[in-house]
Design an enzyme around this catalytic site. Structure first.
Site, PDB file in Angstrom:
ATOM      1  N   THR A   1      29.171 -18.042 112.603  1.00 41.72           N
ATOM      2  CA  THR A   1      28.776 -18.474 114.260  1.00 41.72           C
ATOM      3  C   THR A   1      28.732 -19.813 114.479  1.00 41.72           C
ATOM      4  OG1 THR A   1      27.706 -16.222 114.209  1.00 41.72           O
ATOM      5  CG2 THR A   1      27.924 -17.579 116.377  1.00 41.72           C
TER       6      THR A   1
ATOM      7  N   LYS B   1      26.450  -2.829 121.000  1.00 40.33           N
ATOM      8  CA  LYS B   1      25.208  -3.907 120.651  1.00 40.33           C
ATOM      9  C   LYS B   1      23.981  -2.928 120.638  1.00 40.33           C
ATOM     10  CE  LYS B   1      24.395  -8.351 120.486  1.00 40.33           C
ATOM     11  NZ  LYS B   1      25.294  -9.541 120.204  1.00 40.33           N
TER      12      LYS B   1
ATOM     13  N   LYS C   1      34.794 -10.139 123.856  1.00 35.48           N
ATOM     14  CA  LYS C   1      35.273 -11.239 122.856  1.00 35.48           C
ATOM     15  C   LYS C   1      36.142 -10.846 121.785  1.00 35.48           C
ATOM     16  CE  LYS C   1      30.759 -12.361 121.456  1.00 35.48           C
ATOM     17  NZ  LYS C   1      29.588 -12.549 120.798  1.00 35.48           N
TER      18      LYS C   1
ATOM     19  N   SER D   1      32.956 -11.445 110.333  1.00 36.76           N
ATOM     20  CA  SER D   1      32.633  -9.783 110.399  1.00 36.76           C
ATOM     21  C   SER D   1      33.888  -8.843 110.234  1.00 36.76           C
ATOM     22  CB  SER D   1      31.845  -9.270 111.570  1.00 36.76           C
ATOM     23  OG  SER D   1      30.611  -9.509 111.570  1.00 36.76           O
TER      24      SER D   1
END
Ligand code: NAP
Ligand code: GLU
Length: 429
Positions: free
Chosen positions: A202, A118, A106, A362
């Site tokens: 998002t 993550k 991504k 972010s």
């Protein structure tokens, strides 16, 4: 750590489909399309580091529980590891590893200088008090103290976490190093260096991708009939912004089920109702109840899964009536369902593109923090939109040039950039 050696009991996601195996299948497909060297594929198939920690927590009633947390660092070839922190009972090392790999592609696809990571804790956060959640978050952060940092690995919110948890993480990290380090996390409150626009980012990115994808097909977002699974940070914001853009939101859901209105739901009114009704959609005036299974099968122009992985599977994909599926969640369509839907001519906008608005803002938050200069929301949204539209156009162009699906096109761009950097850095001569 070799992920393939992990016990298969960890594959506890719906229908027992292993998200890490699926992530590797997409990597392999992209690598084949790009004719990548087998050594490069091997390197990219394994996370660089997988950390599992015990989190002892004293509950409000004096009882002690030991929770399990993970942080997986897939790749830092292009920059610090970057990715969210999930609090959900389904969290496993394999799930987090898959999500970390998706973050690598991504960030590369969007052209932002990050790798992929993550983290998560296997808990249902609704079963804990605010004080307990704070103790859990602080202990988790302390256990990871040597492995995170603004130049190393930068956590952010994901399912079950928000700006509140990021503030606790930032404070714990800062106390440990002895001075304030806002850049250790993104998605933080504005008061400690968060970015305007991050909370809606998002969902805003999803709205932009829906709008662009419909425009590519000669259609307008105005009047488009949209169904959304998940009414949290991403689904809720996407619903609001798509309605503002002129779409009709026919149905939304949370983990307990959904509601449907053929005339379209009034999303601002629904948000107020949801907050007042102890986070229950049930009984919203003018709506009918639907199960999550029924919701996925509603006739609509655009179906937006915005909850968890593996929601559209081999078992239920035949019932999907939408002409377009936009993956706001990470990994909501299984590999088998992906192939079946594509064969039926359903357009699928892949997660690594469709939900990238969050990590883009972010990145903008990190940039603002590093330069000690904070922008107004209009500028943040404009910069994000430019990166999203640019990535969308590149994916469409790649798909046309190579005659491949949008997902494979997105992967070939993301994987290709990481593979190129890996080779240029000499890590695989
Ligand atoms: N937050 C971000 O910045 C971001 C960025 C990119 C991608 N994503 C991805 O987007 C997805 C949603 O994340 P989020 O941040 O919106 O999480 P969130 O705020 O925790 O919301 C999750 C939503 O999904 C619902 N849900 C959970 N299980 C469900 C099920 N089985 N069926 C239907 N709905 C269910 C939840 O309902 P309840 O409230 O009832 O549990 C909630 O409405 C995840 O895949 C995440 O990785 C998030
Ligand atoms: N958890 C989000 C956001 C990650 C971030 O902002 O670092 C994602 O899956 O993209």
């Amino acid at each position: 750590m070799v992920l393939s050696s992990l016990p298969s009991l960890e594959t506890a996601s719906p229908a027992h489909i292993c998200p890490f195996d699926q992530a590797c299948s997409y990597l392999e497909a992209a690598a084949k399309e790009l004719h990548l060297n087998q050594g490069v594929i091997e390197i990219l198939s394994h996370p660089r580091k997988a950390i599992t920690v015990s989190i002892p927590v004293k509950l409000d009633n004096g009882e002690v529980q030991v929770l399990v947390g993970h942080r997986v660092q897939h790749s830092d070839i292009l920059g610090p590891y970057k990715g969210g922190t999930r609090y959900h009972p389904s969290v496993t090392l394999r799930e987090v590893s898959a999500l970390a790999m998706l973050m690598t592609w991504k960030c590369a696809l969007l052209g932002i200088p990050y790798g992929g990571g993550k983290g998560g804790i296997a808990i249902d956060p609704t079963h804990y008090s605010v004080g307990e959640l704070e103790r859990i978050t602080r202990r988790y952060t302390s256990e990871l103290i040597k492995d995170i940092g603004p130049e190393v690995d930068i956590p952010a919110p994901d399912v079950g976490t928000s700006a509140r948890e990021m503030a606790w993480m930032m404070d714990t990290y800062s106390m440990n190093v002895g001075h304030a380090v806002p850049g250790v996390v993104t998605g933080k409150p504005l008061s400690i260096g968060g970015s305007r626009g991050r909370e809606m980012a998002t969902g805003r990115g999803v709205m932009i991708i829906v709008r662009e994808a419909l425009a590519t097909q000669g259609k307008s977002v105005k009047g488009a009939q949209v169904v959304i699974q998940g009414f949290g940070n991403v689904g809720g914001a996407a619903a609001l912004l798509l309605q503002e853009a002129g779409a009709k939101i026919l149905a939304v859901s949370d983990a307990h089920g959904g509601i449907f209105s053929p005339a379209g739901l009034d999303i601002p009114a629904l948000k107020a109702y949801y907050a007042q009704n102890r986070r229950s959609l049930a009984g919203f005036p003018g709506s009918l109840p639907v199960t999550n299974a029924q919701l996925l099968a509603l006739p609509c122009d655009v179906l937006i899964p915005a909850a968890l992985e593996n929601q559209i599977t081999e078992e239920n994909c035949d019932r999907v009536q939408a002409e377009m599926v936009v993956e706001a969640a990470n990994g909501p369509v299984t590999l088998a369902a992906d192939l079946a839907l594509e064969a039926r001519g359903v357009t699928i906008l892949p997660d690594i593109l469709a939900n990238a608005g969050g990590v883009v803002v972010s990145y903008l938050e990190w940039v603002q923090g590093l330069s000690y200069l904070f922008w107004d929301e209009e500028r943040v949204n404009r910069e994000m939109e430019q990166l999203m539209v640019n990535a969308y156009q590149k994916v469409v162009q790649q798909s046309k040039q190579r005659q491949i699906t949008l997902r494979l096109a997105a992967y070939t761009i993301g994987v290709g950039r990481v593979a190129q950097a890996l080779t240029d850095r000499g890590l695989y001569p």
